[in-house]
Design a protein around this motif. Structure first.
Motif, PDB file in Angstrom:
ATOM      1  N   ALA A 179      -2.561   3.021   0.756  1.00  0.00           N
ATOM      2  CA  ALA A 179      -2.617   3.758  -0.284  1.00  0.00           C
ATOM      3  C   ALA A 179      -3.131   5.547   0.217  1.00  0.00           C
ATOM      4  O   ALA A 179      -2.768   6.518  -0.198  1.00  0.00           O
ATOM      5  N   GLY A 180      -4.157   5.196   0.879  1.00  0.00           N
ATOM      6  CA  GLY A 180      -5.267   6.239   0.769  1.00  0.00           C
ATOM      7  C   GLY A 180      -5.426   7.358  -0.320  1.00  0.00           C
ATOM      8  O   GLY A 180      -5.444   8.420  -0.463  1.00  0.00           O
ATOM      9  N   ALA A 181      -5.358   6.787  -1.691  1.00  0.00           N
ATOM     10  CA  ALA A 181      -6.452   7.121  -2.449  1.00  0.00           C
ATOM     11  C   ALA A 181      -6.855   6.926  -3.648  1.00  0.00           C
ATOM     12  O   ALA A 181      -6.817   5.598  -3.744  1.00  0.00           O
ATOM     13  N   LYS A 211       0.877   3.871  -2.830  1.00  0.00           N
ATOM     14  CA  LYS A 211       1.368   5.754  -2.552  1.00  0.00           C
ATOM     15  C   LYS A 211       2.315   6.307  -2.844  1.00  0.00           C
ATOM     16  O   LYS A 211       1.771   7.685  -3.804  1.00  0.00           O
ATOM     17  N   ARG A 212       3.058   5.600  -3.253  1.00  0.00           N
ATOM     18  CA  ARG A 212       4.455   6.912  -3.249  1.00  0.00           C
ATOM     19  C   ARG A 212       4.195   6.921  -4.380  1.00  0.00           C
ATOM     20  O   ARG A 212       4.921   8.035  -5.394  1.00  0.00           O
ATOM     21  N   GLY A 222       0.790  -1.134  -0.046  1.00  0.00           N
ATOM     22  CA  GLY A 222       0.111  -0.099  -0.055  1.00  0.00           C
ATOM     23  C   GLY A 222       1.296   1.390  -0.125  1.00  0.00           C
ATOM     24  O   GLY A 222       0.664   2.278  -0.696  1.00  0.00           O
ATOM     25  N   GLU A 223       2.317   0.991   0.340  1.00  0.00           N
ATOM     26  CA  GLU A 223       2.631   2.218   1.037  1.00  0.00           C
ATOM     27  C   GLU A 223       3.357   2.301  -0.476  1.00  0.00           C
ATOM     28  O   GLU A 223       3.647   4.128  -1.350  1.00  0.00           O
ATOM     29  N   ARG A 271       2.143   7.268  -7.461  1.00  0.00           N
ATOM     30  CA  ARG A 271       0.735   7.561  -7.532  1.00  0.00           C
ATOM     31  C   ARG A 271       1.383   9.008  -7.144  1.00  0.00           C
ATOM     32  O   ARG A 271       1.299   9.651  -8.229  1.00  0.00           O
ATOM     33  N   GLU A 272       1.807   9.555  -5.967  1.00  0.00           N
ATOM     34  CA  GLU A 272       2.324  11.031  -5.653  1.00  0.00           C
ATOM     35  C   GLU A 272       3.485  10.950  -5.848  1.00  0.00           C
ATOM     36  O   GLU A 272       4.082  12.709  -7.142  1.00  0.00           O
ATOM     37  N   ILE A 329      -7.322   4.284  -5.513  1.00  0.00           N
ATOM     38  CA  ILE A 329      -6.808   3.406  -6.838  1.00  0.00           C
ATOM     39  C   ILE A 329      -8.126   2.838  -7.226  1.00  0.00           C
ATOM     40  O   ILE A 329      -8.973   2.336  -6.806  1.00  0.00           O
TER      41      ILE A 329
END
Length: 177
Positions: A59-61, A30-31, A26-27, A33-34, A63
């Motif tokens: 990921a908090g995004a 996230k990274r 998940g991290e 994506r960012e 997806i």
């Protein structure tokens, strides 16, 4: 980012000993994506839905979580069109190899030199660890070391390798889902 590269993630594997910690996957999502503007697609079977849900939560995004929602053929088509595949030693990894979709494979107890895809568009990460007591090739195998071999793989290592693969020239129309 509608124009960003499509990165397919597969957090599952045929047995638990081959699964990299899902919070780390998940991290990575996230990274990527960012930092790379990646559009993340998570794949897996219905039985792996909980893993994919955890990847999405961390990921908090936004997806696209397709775990349990595609046929095997549809998942293969997503991997074929992706700009990059990141996952464990599993069936979806070998789809990536078949389609020459750049891949980053995460290996623990199994032998990467034997099973990892080969070629300049395919990389793997495996840290040295003695899996004494584990039977690395059997699907019913139980890890005797609390996943230590997989836990040695760091998020920064995965992001760095994935970023390098994303910077290499794309073949054809990959990443245009």
């Amino acid at each position: 980012n509608a124009a960003g590269p499509v990165v397919a993630l597969a957090p599952g594997a045929g047995w638990p000993g081959k699964i990299w910690p899902v919070e780390r996957m998940g991290e990575v999502a996230k990274r990527l994506r960012e930092e790379q503007g990646a559009r993340i697609v998570v794949l897996g079977s219905a039985a792996e839905r909980n893993l994919a849900d955890e990847v999405a939560r961390v990921a908090g995004a936004p997806i696209l979580n397709l775990a349990g929602r595609t046929t095997l053929g549809q998942a293969a088509a997503v991997i074929r069109q992706a700009r990059l595949f990141v996952g464990n030693d599993s069936g979806p990894l070998h789809f990536a190899a078949c389609f020459d979709t750049p891949s980053l494979a995460l290996f623990g107890p199994t032998i990467a030199s034997k099973w990892a895809p080969r070629g300049p568009r395919h990389r793997h990460l495996q840290k040295g660890y003695s899996c004494m007591g584990c039977v690395s090739w059997h699907p019913a195998a139980a890890c005797q070391h609390d996943g230590a071999c997989m836990k040695l793989i760091e998020v920064d290592d995965v992001v760095a390798q994935a970023t390098e693969l994303l910077r290499e020239p794309a073949a054809g129309t990959k990443g245009s889902l």
